[in-house]
Scaffold this motif. Structure first.
Motif: not given
Length: 350
Positions: A36-39, A43-44, A49-50, A61-62
């Protein structure tokens, strides 16, 4: 009789299968997930932005990604379990469609293959027998007789309506059928690849494994007004892909091709390619492509991802690294532990 060199090797999956190229459908984004930390770090900002603006949306999403990772980790076992149940309980409507016959194939396709098997065959001569699209090295040719496509679709719909267990074809296609689980690999897809497609790909794609294809993943995808309408821009986990339109009646839904995955998206221009029933589009697996939405009807496509372990053993096409091998079921993802010299000896036109 096959000699020892020609015996089927054991196939493996690259460990990246459980971490890389996870598709976030709501935001049309492929991601890598290790923790989760890497994600969050990776990507946050991109997701915000999306349009993923709230903490709850990000958490949703996670959770979906965690579910997909868990599915992938169990995939080999659950797929084998489904195949066993299908074999024991499902009664085919048209048993003969599971066995490849020359009568199933379009005359133009058989003519192409006969030419490719001849002693003087060349890529230039083959190109006179098929249609090259505006997209580079994308080729179109009739594959099946229309009557066979109709019977195959009847069989697939019969299976779809049965109570037999079913798995989704891949991360991006929600509706369709895994043909190995249904029992098509041994007597249909493998002979089609070995006896008919291999002579063609050997001439058209010798530079990206076309002479060394030794496994495949085959599945059928369905597009319907109430289900999947289109397919986002992507590349395949394959060296060479065949995509055959089986039917039914539909409007729009053409494919579009960009450039190879190594070319930045900002530098890539897309070319639209019509998909016609009974005909196949043959292309390199790393050629970026997608499918535009259908506007009416229903479309079924047969997809064969053809793999060359000689190529992918050196560099996994999904993570761009030397593959870290994990045991898999059946053809798995086409990786082997065979030596380069042994695999080179198999790269001959048959």
């Amino acid at each position: 009789m096959k000699n020892e060199v020609e015996e089927t090797p054991k196939f493996y999956v690259c460990n990246c299968f459980t971490t890389d190229n996870i598709f976030v459908e709501d935001y049309k984004l492929h991601v890598r997930y290790v923790s989760e930390q890497q994600f969050r770090l990776d990507y946050e900002t991109v997701l915000r932005r999306l349009g993923c603006l709230t903490d709850q949306q990000f958490e949703d999403v996670h959770n979906k990604i965690c579910q997909e990772v868990a599915r992938r980790r169990r995939l080999g076992v659950t797929s084998a379990e489904r195949a066993a149940v299908i074999k024991d309980t499902y009664q085919p409507l048209h048993p003969h469609v599971y066995h490849l016959q020359e009568s199933h194939l379009a005359p133009e396709f058989k003519q192409m293959v006969e030419y490719c098997r001849s002693s003087g065959a060349s890529a230039e001569g083959l190109l006179e027998l098929l249609e090259e699209e505006a997209a580079p090295r994308v080729y179109r040719f009739p594959v099946f007789e229309k009557s066979f496509c109709e019977e195959l679709l009847e069989e697939l719909e019969h299976f779809e309506q049965s109570s037999a267990p079913k798995g989704r074809p891949n991360t991006m296609n929600h509706y369709g059928i895994l043909l190995n689980e249904l029992g098509f690999d041994e007597d249909f897809i493998t002979p089609l690849r070995e006896q008919y497609l291999h002579p063609v790909t050997s001439l058209l794609y010798p530079d990206c494994g076309g002479r060394c294809l030794n496994s495949q993943k085959a599945f059928v995808v369905k597009y319907d007004m109430n289900e999947d309408l289109d397919l986002s821009y992507h590349y395949d986990n394959a060296e060479v892909t065949l995509n055959v339109s089986l039917g039914k009646d539909f409007t729009d839904g053409n494919l579009y091709f960009g450039d190879m995955r190594q070319v930045p998206l900002s530098e890539s221009e897309c070319t639209e390619v019509e998909h016609r029933v009974t005909e196949g589009l043959l292309h390199r697996g790393q050629h970026m492509h997608g499918a535009l939405p259908i506007s009416s009807g229903q479309r079924w496509n047969l997809i064969i991802w053809m793999r060359a372990s000689q190529e992918r053993n050196k560099l996994c096409p999904m993570c761009n690294q030397r593959p870290s091998l994990v045991e898999g079921e059946g053809f798995a993802d086409g990786f082997t532990k065979e030596s380069a010299s042994l695999l080179n000896s198999l790269c001959v036109l048959t």
